[in-house]
Design an enzyme around this catalytic site. Structure first.
Site, mmCIF file in Angstrom:
data_model
loop_
_atom_site.group_PDB
_atom_site.id
_atom_site.type_symbol
_atom_site.label_atom_id
_atom_site.label_comp_id
_atom_site.label_asym_id
_atom_site.label_seq_id
_atom_site.Cartn_x
_atom_site.Cartn_y
_atom_site.Cartn_z
ATOM 1 N N GLY A 222 6.550 14.653 -45.045
ATOM 2 C CA GLY A 222 5.911 13.735 -44.111
ATOM 3 C C GLY A 222 5.688 12.336 -44.630
ATOM 4 O O GLY A 222 5.070 11.515 -43.947
ATOM 5 N N PRO A 265 10.135 16.178 -49.633
ATOM 6 C CA PRO A 265 10.551 15.044 -48.793
ATOM 7 C C PRO A 265 11.868 15.312 -48.078
ATOM 8 O O PRO A 265 12.766 15.988 -48.594
ATOM 9 C CB PRO A 265 10.716 13.922 -49.819
ATOM 10 N N CYS A 336 26.023 10.826 -19.543
ATOM 11 C CA CYS A 336 25.597 10.938 -18.152
ATOM 12 C C CYS A 336 24.140 11.388 -18.111
ATOM 13 O O CYS A 336 23.793 12.458 -17.612
ATOM 14 C CB CYS A 336 26.493 11.942 -17.434
#
Length: 416
Positions: A222, A265, A336
């Site tokens: 984090g 990490p 799309c």
């Protein structure tokens, strides 16, 4: 916190596109190495490979002494293919599928359990490997609700109230618990850090007698990086480490033996190392709004559509049409889907970005895309996965080829 820059510039990016086409991922491992060095204080650095799992990057991390986390059977295979020994891999999940359970058994890979059922499934399969226990402390944090991994609304980890029961059952079944792990979400700050540290100390105090072989405190991941230019996170890594180290020393004194600190990490190591480069294929106005439509979509980089995440965007002019003029531009992809917009904010709010005026054929670069970029790519709209390039010693080296249409359809069965 210092921001690291990649070693290639606009000229090199344009040359790489000439060689490999667009869209295209480009990485600079030197940036990853610097970020690893930033975390040298920790006894164990365990890379969360889900951020960017190319086996070439994994192999280079292994060469400089990094351990690795795997959250699926496929990630176990990747780590093994990259040369990691089984004892440097940890499987972290809240469930086992059958493939993952089989690989854990075959290679005796340690497991970070996130559900009590995983403990029973290991025992039933005759597997006895070292365990970590992931604790949900009852609260979470994150830059988006979608990256909050703690609290009652999160599926992750062993609920704090069940921790003692799970630890006791692990002991009864003969498992060795060597690590306690706590991760509450992405984007740490000191306020939430103090809560996590306190919760970790309480958790260890609660089960210390049941886990006599405990040797690692995993602080999770984090750690933030700065995505916006000129805005830098004020996290002081030495201070961050010192807070955890002080807690580690207190816990070590209380339980009577030394504990290591582990950090996990993902984004922190790889985000700044990578870019996504695409070609502008249409420039058009919709009422008073100007759009650049590029040949990359959320099938390549999903973070803006999924999280409303910000990425710095720059333009490389080609064909002699360079200009200093700028305009407010919405950058969108070819899919799309109305959500296929790179300049949107959380909640799907479409925003404009101040960018140089550009024309069809110019290149658009999306920066700091080395984490959760290519890793989250998909074949939606039957789009091909883009190639990955590693910038090494001044040269672009292909580390993943562009997917072909034959590969796209290769597993589909059609009776003729």
């Amino acid at each position: 916190m210092q921001k690291y820059k990649v070693s290639f510039g606009d000229k090199e990016i344009a040359s790489a596109v000439e060689l490999f086409g667009s869209p295209l991922w480009i990485y600079d491992f030197g940036v990853i190495e610097k970020r690893i060095w930033d975390l040298r204080f920790f006894g164990i650095i365990r890379y969360a490979q889900k951020a960017s799992p190319n086996i070439n990057l994994l192999s280079k991390m292994r060469e400089i002494g990094i351990d690795v986390d795997a959250v699926s059977a496929g990630e176990i295979i990747r780590a093994l293919r990259a040369g990691f020994s089984p004892n440097s891999i940890r499987y972290t999940a809240d469930v086992f599928d059958h493939d993952a359970l089989a690989l854990v058994k075959e290679h005796s890979i340690s497991v970070n359990i996130g559900s009590p059922d995983m403990l029973f499934q290991l025992h039933e399969a005759g597997i006895n490997v070292p365990l970590a226990i992931r604790v949900n402390p009852g609260f979470g944090h994150g830059h988006s609700n979608k990256v909050n991994t703690g609290g009652e609304l999160s599926k992750h980890g062993i609920w704090r109230g069940e921790l003692e029961t799970v630890a006791k059952k692990a002991a009864e079944l003969g498992f060795t618990v060597e690590c306690l792990h706590m991760h509450i979400g992405s984007g740490s700050d000191y306020i939430h850090l103090s809560q996590v540290v306190s919760a970790m100390e309480n958790a260890i105090g609660c089960i210390a007698a049941l886990v006599p072989d405990l040797k690692i405190i995993s602080v999770g991941g984090g750690l933030p990086i700065s995505y916006k230019r000129g805005e830098y996170h004020n996290i002081d890594l030495e201070k961050y480490y010192d807070i955890w180290d002080s807690a580690r020393k207190r816990v070590s004194n209380n339980i009577g033996h030394y504990l290591q600190l582990e950090v996990e990490p993902g984004r922190y190591l790889t985000a700044e190392s990578g870019i996504l480069v695409a070609e502008i294929r249409a420039v058009k106005k919709m009422g008073g709004k100007l759009f650049y439509l590029i040949d990359a979509g959320f099938t390549d980089l999903v973070r803006p559509a999924f999280y409303g995440a910000y990425h710095h965007i720059s333009v490389i002019h080609r064909g002699g049409n360079e200009t200093n003029e700028e305009a407010d531009v919405i950058v969108a992809g070819p899919l799309c889907e109305s959500s296929d917009v790179f300049t949107q904010e959380e909640g799907g709010i479409v925003a404009s970005r101040r960018l140089p005026l550009a024309a069809v054929g110019d290149l658009l670069v999306i920066h700091d895309a080395g984490a959760y970029g290519s890793a989250m790519s998909s074949n939606y709209n039957s789009r091909l996965l883009a190639p990955e390039i590693l910038w090494e010693k001044g040269n672009p080296v292909q580390i993943r080829k562009r997917q072909t249409f034959e590969q796209l359809l290769s597993n589909e069965i059609c009776d003729e």
